[in-house]
Design a protein around this motif. Structure first.
Motif, PDB file in Angstrom:
ATOM      1  N   LYS A 219     135.302   1.288  -4.526  1.00 39.49           N
ATOM      2  CA  LYS A 219     133.929   1.784  -4.429  1.00 39.49           C
ATOM      3  C   LYS A 219     133.342   1.288  -3.116  1.00 39.49           C
ATOM      4  O   LYS A 219     133.448   0.117  -2.772  1.00 39.49           O
ATOM      5  CB  LYS A 219     133.112   1.272  -5.631  1.00 39.49           C
ATOM      6  CG  LYS A 219     131.710   1.819  -5.691  1.00 39.49           C
ATOM      7  CD  LYS A 219     131.709   3.266  -6.147  1.00 39.49           C
ATOM      8  CE  LYS A 219     130.302   3.773  -6.360  1.00 39.49           C
ATOM      9  NZ  LYS A 219     129.935   4.880  -5.515  1.00 39.49           N
ATOM     10  N   ASP A 220     132.755   2.189  -2.342  1.00 40.30           N
ATOM     11  CA  ASP A 220     132.123   1.828  -1.078  1.00 40.30           C
ATOM     12  C   ASP A 220     130.803   1.113  -1.346  1.00 40.30           C
ATOM     13  O   ASP A 220     130.091   1.452  -2.295  1.00 40.30           O
ATOM     14  CB  ASP A 220     131.876   3.095  -0.245  1.00 40.30           C
ATOM     15  CG  ASP A 220     131.377   2.786   1.141  1.00 40.30           C
ATOM     16  OD1 ASP A 220     132.211   2.566   2.032  1.00 40.30           O
ATOM     17  OD2 ASP A 220     130.136   2.757   1.333  1.00 40.30           O
TER      18      ASP A 220
ATOM     19  N   ASP B  97     127.970   4.120  -0.439  1.00 41.40           N
ATOM     20  CA  ASP B  97     128.079   5.274  -1.326  1.00 41.40           C
ATOM     21  C   ASP B  97     129.519   5.760  -1.346  1.00 41.40           C
ATOM     22  O   ASP B  97     130.256   5.587  -0.394  1.00 41.40           O
ATOM     23  CB  ASP B  97     127.157   6.428  -0.876  1.00 41.40           C
ATOM     24  CG  ASP B  97     127.723   7.185   0.305  1.00 41.40           C
ATOM     25  OD1 ASP B  97     128.410   8.194   0.066  1.00 41.40           O
ATOM     26  OD2 ASP B  97     127.495   6.778   1.454  1.00 41.40           O
ATOM     27  N   GLY B  98     129.921   6.365  -2.436  1.00 43.70           N
ATOM     28  CA  GLY B  98     131.226   6.993  -2.518  1.00 43.70           C
ATOM     29  C   GLY B  98     132.375   6.028  -2.723  1.00 43.70           C
ATOM     30  O   GLY B  98     132.203   4.915  -3.230  1.00 43.70           O
ATOM     31  N   TRP B  99     133.544   6.483  -2.299  1.00 45.03           N
ATOM     32  CA  TRP B  99     134.805   5.779  -2.522  1.00 45.03           C
ATOM     33  C   TRP B  99     135.606   5.727  -1.236  1.00 45.03           C
ATOM     34  O   TRP B  99     135.635   6.691  -0.475  1.00 45.03           O
ATOM     35  CB  TRP B  99     135.619   6.515  -3.583  1.00 45.03           C
ATOM     36  CG  TRP B  99     134.894   6.648  -4.873  1.00 45.03           C
ATOM     37  CD1 TRP B  99     134.000   7.630  -5.225  1.00 45.03           C
ATOM     38  CD2 TRP B  99     134.948   5.755  -5.973  1.00 45.03           C
ATOM     39  NE1 TRP B  99     133.512   7.396  -6.484  1.00 45.03           N
ATOM     40  CE2 TRP B  99     134.086   6.260  -6.972  1.00 45.03           C
ATOM     41  CE3 TRP B  99     135.655   4.592  -6.228  1.00 45.03           C
ATOM     42  CZ2 TRP B  99     133.908   5.629  -8.190  1.00 45.03           C
ATOM     43  CZ3 TRP B  99     135.488   3.966  -7.454  1.00 45.03           C
ATOM     44  CH2 TRP B  99     134.615   4.487  -8.414  1.00 45.03           C
ATOM     45  N   ASN B 100     136.278   4.616  -0.998  1.00 46.16           N
ATOM     46  CA  ASN B 100     137.166   4.475   0.161  1.00 46.16           C
ATOM     47  C   ASN B 100     138.607   4.493  -0.328  1.00 46.16           C
ATOM     48  O   ASN B 100     138.976   3.735  -1.227  1.00 46.16           O
ATOM     49  CB  ASN B 100     136.884   3.166   0.907  1.00 46.16           C
ATOM     50  CG  ASN B 100     135.518   3.187   1.546  1.00 46.16           C
ATOM     51  OD1 ASN B 100     135.089   4.208   2.087  1.00 46.16           O
ATOM     52  ND2 ASN B 100     134.813   2.083   1.465  1.00 46.16           N
TER      53      ASN B 100
ATOM     54  N   HIS C 195     137.256   8.695   3.218  1.00 42.85           N
ATOM     55  CA  HIS C 195     136.051   8.389   2.445  1.00 42.85           C
ATOM     56  C   HIS C 195     135.670   9.603   1.609  1.00 42.85           C
ATOM     57  O   HIS C 195     135.598  10.719   2.112  1.00 42.85           O
ATOM     58  CB  HIS C 195     134.888   8.021   3.374  1.00 42.85           C
ATOM     59  CG  HIS C 195     133.614   7.754   2.630  1.00 42.85           C
ATOM     60  ND1 HIS C 195     133.370   6.566   1.991  1.00 42.85           N
ATOM     61  CD2 HIS C 195     132.531   8.533   2.401  1.00 42.85           C
ATOM     62  CE1 HIS C 195     132.184   6.617   1.407  1.00 42.85           C
ATOM     63  NE2 HIS C 195     131.657   7.806   1.635  1.00 42.85           N
ATOM     64  N   VAL C 196     135.410   9.363   0.333  1.00 44.05           N
ATOM     65  CA  VAL C 196     134.950  10.402  -0.580  1.00 44.05           C
ATOM     66  C   VAL C 196     133.491  10.098  -0.909  1.00 44.05           C
ATOM     67  O   VAL C 196     133.190   8.994  -1.373  1.00 44.05           O
ATOM     68  CB  VAL C 196     135.781  10.401  -1.887  1.00 44.05           C
ATOM     69  CG1 VAL C 196     135.268  11.458  -2.854  1.00 44.05           C
ATOM     70  CG2 VAL C 196     137.247  10.608  -1.585  1.00 44.05           C
ATOM     71  N   PRO C 197     132.568  11.043  -0.671  1.00 41.67           N
ATOM     72  CA  PRO C 197     131.168  10.803  -1.020  1.00 41.67           C
ATOM     73  C   PRO C 197     131.009  10.596  -2.529  1.00 41.67           C
ATOM     74  O   PRO C 197     131.898  10.916  -3.312  1.00 41.67           O
ATOM     75  CB  PRO C 197     130.462  12.089  -0.577  1.00 41.67           C
ATOM     76  CG  PRO C 197     131.400  12.763   0.354  1.00 41.67           C
ATOM     77  CD  PRO C 197     132.776  12.342  -0.039  1.00 41.67           C
ATOM     78  N   ASP C 198     129.846  10.074  -2.932  1.00 42.81           N
ATOM     79  CA  ASP C 198     129.561   9.873  -4.352  1.00 42.81           C
ATOM     80  C   ASP C 198     129.842  11.148  -5.139  1.00 42.81           C
ATOM     81  O   ASP C 198     129.601  12.258  -4.665  1.00 42.81           O
ATOM     82  CB  ASP C 198     128.093   9.485  -4.558  1.00 42.81           C
ATOM     83  CG  ASP C 198     127.886   7.986  -4.440  1.00 42.81           C
ATOM     84  OD1 ASP C 198     128.812   7.226  -4.769  1.00 42.81           O
ATOM     85  OD2 ASP C 198     126.790   7.577  -4.011  1.00 42.81           O
TER      86      ASP C 198
ATOM     87  N   GLN D 207     133.048   6.702 -12.312  1.00 47.60           N
ATOM     88  CA  GLN D 207     131.893   6.298 -11.514  1.00 47.60           C
ATOM     89  C   GLN D 207     131.562   4.839 -11.785  1.00 47.60           C
ATOM     90  O   GLN D 207     131.320   4.454 -12.917  1.00 47.60           O
ATOM     91  CB  GLN D 207     130.684   7.177 -11.830  1.00 47.60           C
ATOM     92  CG  GLN D 207     129.572   7.057 -10.843  1.00 47.60           C
ATOM     93  CD  GLN D 207     129.960   7.536  -9.444  1.00 47.60           C
ATOM     94  OE1 GLN D 207     130.636   8.532  -9.278  1.00 47.60           O
ATOM     95  NE2 GLN D 207     129.528   6.819  -8.433  1.00 47.60           N
TER      96      GLN D 207
END
Length: 171
Positions: free
Chosen positions: A72-73, A76-79, A123-126, A161
């Motif tokens: 989790k970044d 926001d989002g995911w790395n 990187h994936v946004p939220d 999430q």
């Protein structure tokens, strides 16, 4: 004030005329056929731009493999961090003839292609609340999926999430 009052009827007529044109033209657009093909980002894993990608069986003592870490970044989002072994990303050779153990990766969320990856970080946004499966597959420069014993060389992670669980195995 007199000039305004003379223009008011014309504005009313123009408004009514515009509405009538809209009512007459709208049915022509209602019956338009749906596109035959879904957008690229929503195609199943074996499809991209309307084409089925070939499979390339790896015949090597040192086949490529792939693991993936998802975190989790803090903003926001995911790395996503990929850790390929015996594989080299070669973005400058995309679309050229396949060279063993080189190429790019395809990234999917719940089976829908999201991106082509040319490196180890993404990187994936939220996302909306829920559970998702991330899958990254290795592909050659000519877009063939690398396979080992008939199975795609890929890494999978299931995220919910707020937390991530990872299956670090090659499948």
């Amino acid at each position: 004030m007199r000039n305004f009052s003379l223009r008011l009827p014309y504005l009313i007529y123009l408004s009514i005329g515009s509405l009538l044109v809209g009512v007459l033209v709208a049915p022509a657009f209602r019956d338009m056929p749906e596109p035959e093909q879904p957008p690229i980002s929503m195609m199943p894993m074996e499809m991209e731009e309307g084409m089925v990608h070939p499979m390339r069986e790896v015949v090597s003592d040192t086949p490529p493999s792939l693991t993936m870490a998802v975190e989790k970044d803090s903003m926001d989002g995911w790395n996503i961090t990929l850790a390929p072994e015996n594989f080299e990303f070669t973005p400058d050779q995309a679309g050229e003839d396949g060279v063993p153990n080189t190429g790019h990766a395809h990234f999917y969320i719940d089976g829908a292609k999201v991106a082509r990856l040319y490196g180890v970080h993404y990187h994936v946004p939220d996302l909306a609340p829920g559970q998702y499966e991330f899958v990254v597959t290795l592909s050659s420069n000519d877009h063939a999926y690398y396979t080992l014993d008939g199975e795609r060389i890929e890494a999978r992670a299931t995220i919910t999430q707020g937390e991530a669980t990872m299956d670090m195995s090659m499948e």
